[in-house]
Design a protein around this motif. Structure first.
Motif, PDB file in Angstrom:
ATOM      1  N   THR A  62       3.138   2.909   0.999  1.00 17.80           N
ATOM      2  CA  THR A  62       1.818   3.498   0.776  1.00 17.80           C
ATOM      3  C   THR A  62       1.976   4.891   0.183  1.00 17.80           C
ATOM      4  OG1 THR A  62       1.756   4.346   3.035  1.00 17.80           O
ATOM      5  CG2 THR A  62       0.735   2.222   2.672  1.00 17.80           C
ATOM      6  N   ALA A  63       0.979   5.320  -0.561  1.00 17.60           N
ATOM      7  CA  ALA A  63       0.990   6.646  -1.176  1.00 17.60           C
ATOM      8  C   ALA A  63       0.159   7.598  -0.326  1.00 17.60           C
ATOM      9  CB  ALA A  63       0.428   6.570  -2.580  1.00 17.60           C
ATOM     10  N   ARG A  64       0.670   8.815  -0.156  1.00 23.01           N
ATOM     11  CA  ARG A  64      -0.078   9.868   0.527  1.00 23.01           C
ATOM     12  C   ARG A  64      -0.388  10.954  -0.509  1.00 23.01           C
ATOM     13  NH1 ARG A  64       3.221  11.473   5.812  1.00 23.01           N
ATOM     14  NH2 ARG A  64       4.753  11.849   4.193  1.00 23.01           N
ATOM     15  N   PRO A  65      -1.606  11.426  -0.553  1.00 23.48           N
ATOM     16  CA  PRO A  65      -1.938  12.464  -1.526  1.00 23.48           C
ATOM     17  C   PRO A  65      -1.078  13.715  -1.333  1.00 23.48           C
ATOM     18  CG  PRO A  65      -3.918  11.608  -0.475  1.00 23.48           C
ATOM     19  CD  PRO A  65      -2.754  11.026   0.240  1.00 23.48           C
ATOM     20  N   TYR A  66      -0.479  14.178  -2.392  1.00 18.67           N
ATOM     21  CA  TYR A  66       0.347  15.383  -2.425  1.00 18.67           C
ATOM     22  C   TYR A  66       1.603  15.292  -1.557  1.00 18.67           C
ATOM     23  CZ  TYR A  66      -4.040  17.087  -4.282  1.00 18.67           C
ATOM     24  OH  TYR A  66      -5.187  17.221  -5.018  1.00 18.67           O
ATOM     25  N   TYR A 115       5.358   8.989  -1.475  1.00 16.81           N
ATOM     26  CA  TYR A 115       5.253   7.649  -0.909  1.00 16.81           C
ATOM     27  C   TYR A 115       5.964   7.572   0.431  1.00 16.81           C
ATOM     28  CZ  TYR A 115       3.618   6.209  -5.474  1.00 16.81           C
ATOM     29  OH  TYR A 115       2.896   6.079  -6.621  1.00 16.81           O
TER      30      TYR A 115
END
Length: 68
Positions: free
Chosen positions: A48-52, A55
C-alpha cells in the motif's frame, strides 16, 4: 584435573561467543527491516502507498514494513 583447567576457559569463551552472536542477530532483527514487493506478496501481504511516506507492506498479522 589438567583437563578441567583447559576445558573451563574454552567452554566459557565458546558460551560468550554464542551469546554475542545471538545478540547481534537479535539487534539486526529489532532494527527496521525492509522488504521488496515480491517478498511482501510471498508473505501474504499487500503493498500500500502512504502519502509522503512511500510504500509499505501490510502483513496479515497486522504489522507493516517498509518497501525498498
Amino acid at each position: 584435573m589438567r583437563m578441567r583447567r583447559i576445558l573451563g576457559p574454552a567452554l566459557a569463551a565458546a558460551t560468550l561467543a554464542g551469546i554475542s552472536a545471538v545478540g547481534a542477530v537479535g539487534a539486526a532483527a529489532a532494527s527496521s527491516p525492509n522488504m521488496t514487493r515480491d517478498e511482501c506478496t510471498a508473505a501474504g501481504g499487500q503493498v500500500t502507498a502512504r502519502p509522503y511516506a512511500g510504500y509499505v507492506c501490510a502483513l496479515p498479522d497486522g504489522t507493516t514494513q517498509s518497501i525498498t
